[in-house]
Design a protein around this motif. Structure first.
Motif, PDB file in Angstrom:
ATOM      1  N   MET A   1       0.838  -1.170   0.000  1.00 42.31           N
ATOM      2  CA  MET A   1       0.000   0.000   0.000  1.00 42.31           C
ATOM      3  C   MET A   1       0.889   1.241   0.000  1.00 42.31           C
ATOM      4  N   ASN A   2       0.475   2.217  -0.763  1.00 45.10           N
ATOM      5  CA  ASN A   2       1.188   3.485  -0.838  1.00 45.10           C
ATOM      6  C   ASN A   2       0.159   4.607  -0.732  1.00 45.10           C
ATOM      7  N   ILE A   3       0.506   5.640   0.016  1.00 46.74           N
ATOM      8  CA  ILE A   3      -0.409   6.756   0.241  1.00 46.74           C
ATOM      9  C   ILE A   3       0.145   8.008  -0.413  1.00 46.74           C
ATOM     10  N   GLN A   4      -0.729   8.719  -1.116  1.00 43.22           N
ATOM     11  CA  GLN A   4      -0.383  10.015  -1.681  1.00 43.22           C
ATOM     12  C   GLN A   4      -1.433  11.016  -1.231  1.00 43.22           C
ATOM     13  N   VAL A   5      -1.006  12.232  -0.939  1.00 40.40           N
ATOM     14  CA  VAL A   5      -1.949  13.269  -0.532  1.00 40.40           C
ATOM     15  C   VAL A   5      -1.701  14.542  -1.322  1.00 40.40           C
TER      16      VAL A   5
END
Length: 67
Positions: A1-5
């Protein structure tokens, strides 16, 4: 899982940090800060809940293979 904001669109509601403080926090101006952009799989449900709780929809959760 990778998070971008997209912190530029953050409205500083703090919902993300309330739902998943292991991954999200707020800076001194109340803007989202990602503490762990690739958190462990066991946090996926909380991360997705935080993304859904964000009124500005600035959080994106991707599978590692999409990064």
């Amino acid at each position: 899982m990778n998070i971008q904001v997209d912190a530029d669109k953050c409205i500083a509601s703090g919902a993300c940090a309330q739902v998943c403080p292991e991954v999200f926090d707020l800076d001194d101006e109340g803007v989202i800060v990602v503490l762990d952009a690739a958190p462990p799989a066991e946090l996926r449900a909380k991360v997705e809940e935080a993304a859904a709780a964000c009124p500005a929809a600035v959080i994106e959760v991707h599978d590692q293979s999409r990064v």
